[in-house]
Design a protein around this motif. Structure first.
Motif, PDB file in Angstrom:
ATOM      1  N   LEU A   1       0.825  -1.208   0.000  1.00 35.61           N
ATOM      2  CA  LEU A   1       0.000   0.000   0.000  1.00 35.61           C
ATOM      3  C   LEU A   1       0.857   1.255   0.000  1.00 35.61           C
ATOM      4  CD1 LEU A   1      -2.868  -0.952   2.502  1.00 35.61           C
ATOM      5  CD2 LEU A   1      -3.034  -0.679   0.023  1.00 35.61           C
ATOM      6  N   LEU A   2       1.939   1.243   0.792  1.00 32.87           N
ATOM      7  CA  LEU A   2       2.844   2.394   0.828  1.00 32.87           C
ATOM      8  C   LEU A   2       3.559   2.586  -0.504  1.00 32.87           C
ATOM      9  CD1 LEU A   2       4.431   2.049   4.403  1.00 32.87           C
ATOM     10  CD2 LEU A   2       2.824   3.798   3.631  1.00 32.87           C
ATOM     11  N   ILE A   3       3.933   1.486  -1.140  1.00 29.92           N
ATOM     12  CA  ILE A   3       4.608   1.564  -2.439  1.00 29.92           C
ATOM     13  C   ILE A   3       3.676   2.189  -3.476  1.00 29.92           C
ATOM     14  CG2 ILE A   3       5.569   0.207  -4.346  1.00 29.92           C
ATOM     15  CD1 ILE A   3       6.546  -1.801  -2.204  1.00 29.92           C
ATOM     16  N   VAL A   4       2.418   1.725  -3.509  1.00 29.24           N
ATOM     17  CA  VAL A   4       1.433   2.264  -4.458  1.00 29.24           C
ATOM     18  C   VAL A   4       1.191   3.749  -4.184  1.00 29.24           C
ATOM     19  CG1 VAL A   4      -0.984   2.162  -5.183  1.00 29.24           C
ATOM     20  CG2 VAL A   4       0.316   0.050  -4.878  1.00 29.24           C
ATOM     21  N   TYR A   5       1.052   4.105  -2.901  1.00 22.80           N
ATOM     22  CA  TYR A   5       0.838   5.516  -2.527  1.00 22.80           C
ATOM     23  C   TYR A   5       2.015   6.381  -2.968  1.00 22.80           C
ATOM     24  CZ  TYR A   5       0.705   9.706   0.369  1.00 22.80           C
ATOM     25  OH  TYR A   5       0.732  11.014   0.795  1.00 22.80           O
ATOM     26  N   ASP A   6       3.236   5.936  -2.704  1.00 20.45           N
ATOM     27  CA  ASP A   6       4.425   6.732  -3.057  1.00 20.45           C
ATOM     28  C   ASP A   6       4.532   6.937  -4.563  1.00 20.45           C
ATOM     29  OD1 ASP A   6       4.947   6.726  -0.381  1.00 20.45           O
ATOM     30  OD2 ASP A   6       6.575   5.260  -0.463  1.00 20.45           O
ATOM     31  N   LEU A   7       4.277   5.885  -5.331  1.00 21.16           N
ATOM     32  CA  LEU A   7       4.317   6.012  -6.794  1.00 21.16           C
ATOM     33  C   LEU A   7       3.215   6.939  -7.289  1.00 21.16           C
ATOM     34  CD1 LEU A   7       5.083   2.316  -7.816  1.00 21.16           C
ATOM     35  CD2 LEU A   7       6.528   4.298  -8.300  1.00 21.16           C
TER      36      LEU A   7
ATOM     37  N   SER B   1      11.451   1.946  -7.896  1.00 18.59           N
ATOM     38  CA  SER B   1      11.520   0.571  -7.374  1.00 18.59           C
ATOM     39  C   SER B   1      12.960   0.149  -7.122  1.00 18.59           C
ATOM     40  CB  SER B   1      10.857  -0.399  -8.359  1.00 18.59           C
ATOM     41  OG  SER B   1       9.515  -0.048  -8.576  1.00 18.59           O
ATOM     42  N   LEU B   2      13.847   0.447  -8.077  1.00 21.75           N
ATOM     43  CA  LEU B   2      15.256   0.084  -7.923  1.00 21.75           C
ATOM     44  C   LEU B   2      15.908   0.835  -6.767  1.00 21.75           C
ATOM     45  CD1 LEU B   2      16.461  -0.084 -11.650  1.00 21.75           C
ATOM     46  CD2 LEU B   2      16.298  -1.993 -10.045  1.00 21.75           C
ATOM     47  N   SER B   3      15.656   2.127  -6.687  1.00 21.04           N
ATOM     48  CA  SER B   3      16.304   2.937  -5.637  1.00 21.04           C
ATOM     49  C   SER B   3      15.818   2.549  -4.251  1.00 21.04           C
ATOM     50  CB  SER B   3      16.061   4.433  -5.883  1.00 21.04           C
ATOM     51  OG  SER B   3      14.675   4.733  -5.869  1.00 21.04           O
ATOM     52  N   THR B   4      14.504   2.293  -4.099  1.00 24.94           N
ATOM     53  CA  THR B   4      13.993   1.905  -2.773  1.00 24.94           C
ATOM     54  C   THR B   4      14.509   0.536  -2.365  1.00 24.94           C
ATOM     55  OG1 THR B   4      11.966   1.079  -3.839  1.00 24.94           O
ATOM     56  CG2 THR B   4      11.892   3.298  -2.894  1.00 24.94           C
ATOM     57  N   TYR B   5      14.750  -0.331  -3.359  1.00 25.63           N
ATOM     58  CA  TYR B   5      15.287  -1.661  -3.051  1.00 25.63           C
ATOM     59  C   TYR B   5      16.693  -1.551  -2.474  1.00 25.63           C
ATOM     60  CZ  TYR B   5      17.227  -6.330  -3.757  1.00 25.63           C
ATOM     61  OH  TYR B   5      17.857  -7.539  -3.568  1.00 25.63           O
ATOM     62  N   PHE B   6      17.536  -0.740  -3.111  1.00 25.68           N
ATOM     63  CA  PHE B   6      18.926  -0.622  -2.655  1.00 25.68           C
ATOM     64  C   PHE B   6      19.054   0.225  -1.387  1.00 25.68           C
ATOM     65  CE2 PHE B   6      19.667  -1.783  -7.142  1.00 25.68           C
ATOM     66  CZ  PHE B   6      20.510  -2.871  -6.940  1.00 25.68           C
ATOM     67  N   VAL B   7      18.199   1.214  -1.232  1.00 20.34           N
ATOM     68  CA  VAL B   7      18.213   2.042  -0.011  1.00 20.34           C
ATOM     69  C   VAL B   7      17.529   1.302   1.141  1.00 20.34           C
ATOM     70  CG1 VAL B   7      17.342   4.216   0.975  1.00 20.34           C
ATOM     71  CG2 VAL B   7      18.344   4.213  -1.302  1.00 20.34           C
ATOM     72  N   LYS B   8      16.728   0.249   0.814  1.00 16.19           N
ATOM     73  CA  LYS B   8      15.920  -0.497   1.800  1.00 16.19           C
ATOM     74  C   LYS B   8      14.904   0.434   2.456  1.00 16.19           C
ATOM     75  CE  LYS B   8      19.579  -3.869   2.664  1.00 16.19           C
ATOM     76  NZ  LYS B   8      20.479  -4.503   3.630  1.00 16.19           N
ATOM     77  N   PHE B   9      14.270   1.234   1.588  1.00 14.90           N
ATOM     78  CA  PHE B   9      13.361   2.288   2.031  1.00 14.90           C
ATOM     79  C   PHE B   9      12.153   1.742   2.786  1.00 14.90           C
ATOM     80  CE2 PHE B   9      10.013   5.517   0.933  1.00 14.90           C
ATOM     81  CZ  PHE B   9      10.545   6.559   1.680  1.00 14.90           C
TER      82      PHE B   9
END
Length: 470
Positions: A15-21, A63-71
């Motif tokens: 839900l947070l991922i969808v909201y952020d996008l 998606s890539l940046s949040t994966y590497f930052v572990k957002f």
């Protein structure tokens, strides 16, 4: 490996991922005025739908940046400062990505101040909801008593007591202590001894996490708790003593400044890598079983039977991943099938048959372990499994944290330690310490190419012969 039972993250994070996008794309419509009629990607054909292009760009690179930052890796014990640090890191990374958009696609004329304004407003909206969800879960745990985790504290000591106080006083973390077990009879808060804890665990499978004061427990006790955790999909974590230097081998989290260690998600246990390695293992093992063992079994059965009574195969118990016990297969090379505790086969061992001596010298006796690979108990390449008695003995020689890390993956038929000269009989502490060192290096630096290299080196060593192959 860390299990996710008892969490709402499987709902909240998507839900947070969808909201952020949604925010970064909706705000791009409001703030960013792509001042051009046609958009060119370098020198290619024009692209007319500029907002669709930015949506695809943001979808991929967010998606890539949040994966590497572990957002989105925020846990119940994570501090507000940690959440803020994630927001700042993601802001800087995505700012670079956004400014790069104007460089990748020529013909874009965007004011740097406008882009910065867009990013600040977007991240304020994202930060607001991120902190709202963070504190809402805390209120939910404190007031409504939901999203709770059932935990055990095993062992005593200063840090174990501090952690117990954190769980008791900080209700917003959502930890419920179901028992405190140690062997200190003068501890008035304890629920029972370590032996009582085993009995409790046999009757309760709903324990989410176990926190063990690792320096107070023997290797046998740690093994039992790890096996329970593996069987019941619980998380097991370790509390180091105050004077212990923290190891990089284990993942370190902080609960109100108290360090807690856990077995990390190593590259070998990543879902994609595990699938890749498993596919390679199955294909390679099927080739060996079908094209080599199918006819070799007949020849060896006759030769072994002519020299001594007994079966073609010999099986013996070994410790596998997470100390799980399994029967490891070999071609029988000894006159006896009885396993003697603490006795490696030595050079010119009287128990060896003549055909057995040849099989061990050429490592042919190890071929049946490809059956273990097909069963999913072993891998073609990995740390070699030890006899149960040796597992306990070696753990007293090697640093407990390094030794435990070695059992974080499936054992192998061959491994980096074996091709580096540390195979067979352990003659001194130097041998086992270096074997563990090479095994852990392999786990930390795994790749499919490294597996192939080790298999090639193993084949070369078999052909030219090894001093310790007996």
């Amino acid at each position: 490996m860390e299990y996710v039972r008892g969490r709402y993250s499987w709902v909240l994070r998507p839900l947070l991922i969808v909201y952020d996008l949604a925010i970064i794309n909706l705000f791009s419509h409001y703030f960013l005025d792509f001042n051009y009629s046609k958009l060119y990607f370098f020198s290619f054909a024009p692209l007319n739908n500029k907002y669709l292009l930015y949506f695809l760009y943001s979808l991929i690179f967010w998606s890539l940046s949040t994966y590497f930052v572990k957002f989105y890796k925020v846990y119940r014990y994570s501090s507000p400062l940690f959440v803020l640090s994630l927001l700042i890191k993601q802001f800087f990374v995505y700012s670079i990505i956004t400014f790069a958009f104007t460089g990748v696609f020529r013909s874009i004329d965007l004011n740097a101040f406008i882009i910065l304004k867009y990013l600040l407003y977007s991240f304020c909206a994202i930060a607001s909801v991120k902190f709202l969800s963070y504190y809402s879960l805390k209120i939910f745990r404190t007031v409504l008593k939901g999203n709770l985790r059932h935990v055990l504290v095993i062992g005593s000591g200063e840090r174990a007591n501090e952690l117990k106080d954190v769980f008791t006083k900080k209700k917003e973390l959502g930890y419920t202590i179901k028992g405190i077990y140690n062997d200190f009879e003068d501890d008035l808060n304890r629920s029972g001894s370590i032996e009582d804890c085993y009995k409790f665990l046999e009757q309760n499978s709903n324990i989410d996490e176990m926190y063990c004061a690792i320096d107070e427990l023997s290797e046998e006790q740690v093994t039992k708790f790890i096996q329970y955790a593996e069987k019941n999909k619980s998380n097991i974590k370790f509390i180091p003593s105050r004077d212990k230097i923290l190891t990089k081998r284990l993942k370190t989290d902080y609960y109100n400044y108290i360090p807690v260690l856990s077995l990390p998600q190593v590259a070998l246990n990543d879902n994609f890598n595990r699938f890749l390695k498993r596919t390679f293992d199955v294909v390679f093992s099927l080739f060996v079983v079908v094209f080599i063992m199918s006819w070799l079994n007949i020849i060896l059965f006759i030769l072994i039977k002519l020299e001594s009574k007994g079966p073609l195969f010999y099986r013996h118990k070994r410790n596998g991943i997470n100390y799980k016990e399994f029967y490891c297969f070999k071609y029988r090379s000894l006159k006896t099938t009885r396993e003697h505790k603490g006795t490696y086969v030595k050079m010119e061992d009287e128990r060896l048959t003549k055909v057995g001596e040849f099989m061990r010298r050429t490592s042919i006796d190890e071929l049946p372990q490809f059956i273990n690979v097909l069963k999913g108990e072993m891998s073609v390449v990995g740390p070699r499994p030890h006899m149960l008695s040796y597992t306990e003995a070696y753990s007293k020689i090697v640093d407990k944290y390094n030794f435990m890390f070695r059992h974080n993956v499936k054992p192998g038929i061959t491994g980096l330690a074996q091709v580096s000269g540390f195979r067979g009989e352990i003659e001194s502490d130097f041998d086992i310490i270096n074997r563990i060192k090479y095994d852990n290096f392999y786990i930390e630096n795994w790749s499919l190419l490294l597996d192939i290299k080790i298999i090639i080196l193993t084949t070369i060593n078999i052909l030219k012969g090894e001093d310790k192959a007996y």
